[in-house]
Design a protein around this motif. Sequence first.
Motif, short mmCIF file in Angstrom:
data_model
loop_
_atom_site.label_atom_id
_atom_site.label_comp_id
_atom_site.label_asym_id
_atom_site.label_seq_id
_atom_site.Cartn_x
_atom_site.Cartn_y
_atom_site.Cartn_z
N GLU A 297 0.83 -1.21 0.00
CA GLU A 297 0.00 0.00 0.00
C GLU A 297 0.87 1.27 0.00
OE1 GLU A 297 -2.38 0.66 3.46
OE2 GLU A 297 -3.70 2.06 2.40
N GLN A 301 1.14 4.00 -3.00
CA GLN A 301 0.80 5.41 -2.78
C GLN A 301 1.94 6.33 -3.20
OE1 GLN A 301 -0.17 5.52 1.40
NE2 GLN A 301 -2.34 5.11 1.01
N ASP A 329 -8.98 7.65 -8.05
CA ASP A 329 -8.12 6.56 -7.58
C ASP A 329 -8.05 6.56 -6.05
OD1 ASP A 329 -5.97 4.64 -8.80
OD2 ASP A 329 -5.08 5.52 -7.00
N ARG A 330 -7.83 5.36 -5.45
CA ARG A 330 -7.77 5.27 -3.98
C ARG A 330 -6.60 6.05 -3.38
NH1 ARG A 330 -6.24 -1.19 -3.69
NH2 ARG A 330 -4.89 -1.14 -5.50
N ASP A 331 -5.59 6.32 -4.19
CA ASP A 331 -4.42 7.04 -3.67
C ASP A 331 -4.49 8.55 -3.90
OD1 ASP A 331 -3.37 4.59 -2.92
OD2 ASP A 331 -2.50 4.27 -4.90
#
Length: 424
Positions: A297, A301, A329-331
Motif C-alpha cells: 500500500e 501510494q 483513484d484510492r491514492d
Amino acid sequence: MFDQQRSTNRDAAEAFRIMSVLAEAGFVAHLAGGCVRDALLGKTPKDYDVATDATPESVREVFGKSHTLAFGASFGVIGVLPIKSANQNRDAPLTPTEVATFRSDGQYSDGRRPDSVHYGNAEQDALRRDFTINGLFYDPISESVIDYVGGQADLKSKVLRTIGSPHQRFAEDKLRMLRAIRFATTLGFQVDPATTDAIEQHAADISVVSGERIGAEMRRVMTSEHSADGLRRLVETGLAQHVMPGLLDIDFDRLTRLRKHLPCDSFAAALACVAIAGEASHQILLQTSRDWKLSSEETRQATAAVKHHATLIRAAELPWSKIQPVLIDRDRDVVVSVATAVATADDDDQTGLEKVRGAIRWPADRLNPPPLITGDDLREHGIPAGPMYRIVLQTVRDGQLEGEISTADQAWEVVKHVLSKKRT
Ligand code: ATP
Ligand code: MG
C-alpha cells in the motif's frame, strides 16, 4: 512532572499503578528512557516504560501469570496487562506496559544485540542505554528525576551524545548510529562532535542491520518536520550510502522547500517528495520499497504520487479524461498533497490544483459518471474478446468524460468507428 499525564492518559496512569504495586512488594521501580525524556521536553510520550530491580520472575509473581506476558523475558522484559474496569469495552485490546529488570548487557557479537544480560542496579541500567537523553529515570516516590549520565544537561543544551565512548557504543550495536540521527532529527538537536566522528568512522557497519529495522528508523526521520536536515545529516555522516543511496543525488534545497509544504504524517507522501527531489525518482522508490520491505500500500501510494503529481498541477491545460482517473483513484489524497507541496515549493501556477480541489467536492456521479457501455455489453454484441476491448472502452470513456458523448447510442457509434478503423 507527570501529574497531568496521570490524570488524562491511561498508559501513564497504568505505569504509575504498576510502580506502586512493585513498591508495595518491596521493589524499586522507576519510569525509564523515552517517557522521562519526552516529559522533560514537554512532549507527550509514546509509551511509558518501567524499570525495576524485581527480576522477571518476581514481576510475574507480583502481578500474577495471567496478567503478564513474557514477551522479552530473555532480556528481562515482562509485559504487565492493565486491569480492566467494568465500563471498558470487553473486546478492546489490552496494551501491556513494559516492565524491564535493571540490567547490564554482556558481550555483543552480532552488532545488534547483547549475547547475554546480567541483572543489576539502576545505575548499571542507565549506563547500558544508548544516549544520555534516553538514560534518565523518574522516581515516583521522591517525585524526582534520577540522572546518572548527564542527560538533563544535554536535554537543556539540545545535544545528542552517546553514554560512554561513542566508538564502543556503536561497535556494540550498529543501529544506534541511525537512532542518533533519528533522535537528533525528530527533536531538533545537534549531535555531539565526538558522537558524529564515531558515526562517520563506523557508518559502513550499518549494513549488518536488517532492512526492516533501518526502514523503521528512516520512517521516523522522514515524517519529522526537520526531515530534510535529517536526511542531509545521513549524507554528511556517510550513512546515506548504506541506508538510502538515492539520497546522494538529492537536491536538498528543493526537498527542504517541498517538505515545508507537506503535512508530516504521511510516510508515503514524504517518500514521494524525496524521490521527486532526486535524480532517479523511480529507482529510489523501487530500491527503498525492496530494502525496507515496505507494504504494498505504501509503495503504491508513493509511486502514484511520483507518477501523477505533475498531471494534477497541469490540470488546467490537460484534457479532463487525463485528470479524472487520478481523482477517483484510492491514492488520490496522497497525490493531491504531494502535488500541492510541489506546486507551492516550485511557485507553480495553482489554477490546475484549484480545479482539482473543486472537482474533488463534486457529487460522486458527477466526478465518476457510470460508464455508457461495458465489456459485457461488447460481449453481448458478439464482438470477439481481445486487446481491442481496452482501446474501445477507453475511447468511449474519454469521449464521455470530455462531454463529447452522453448516451449509449452515441457510445455504440464510437465503438463502430474504432472497430472499423481497426479493420482498415
Ligand atoms: P520512542 O519510543 O519515542 O521512539 P524511546 O526513547 O522510548 O523513544 P525506544 O526504542 O522505545 O525509544 O527504547 C526505549 C529506551 O530503551 C530508550 O530510551 C533507551 O534508553 C533504550 N534503548 C532502546 N534501543 C536501544 C539501543 N539500541 N541501545 C541502547 N539502548 C536502547
Ligand atoms: Mg519508546
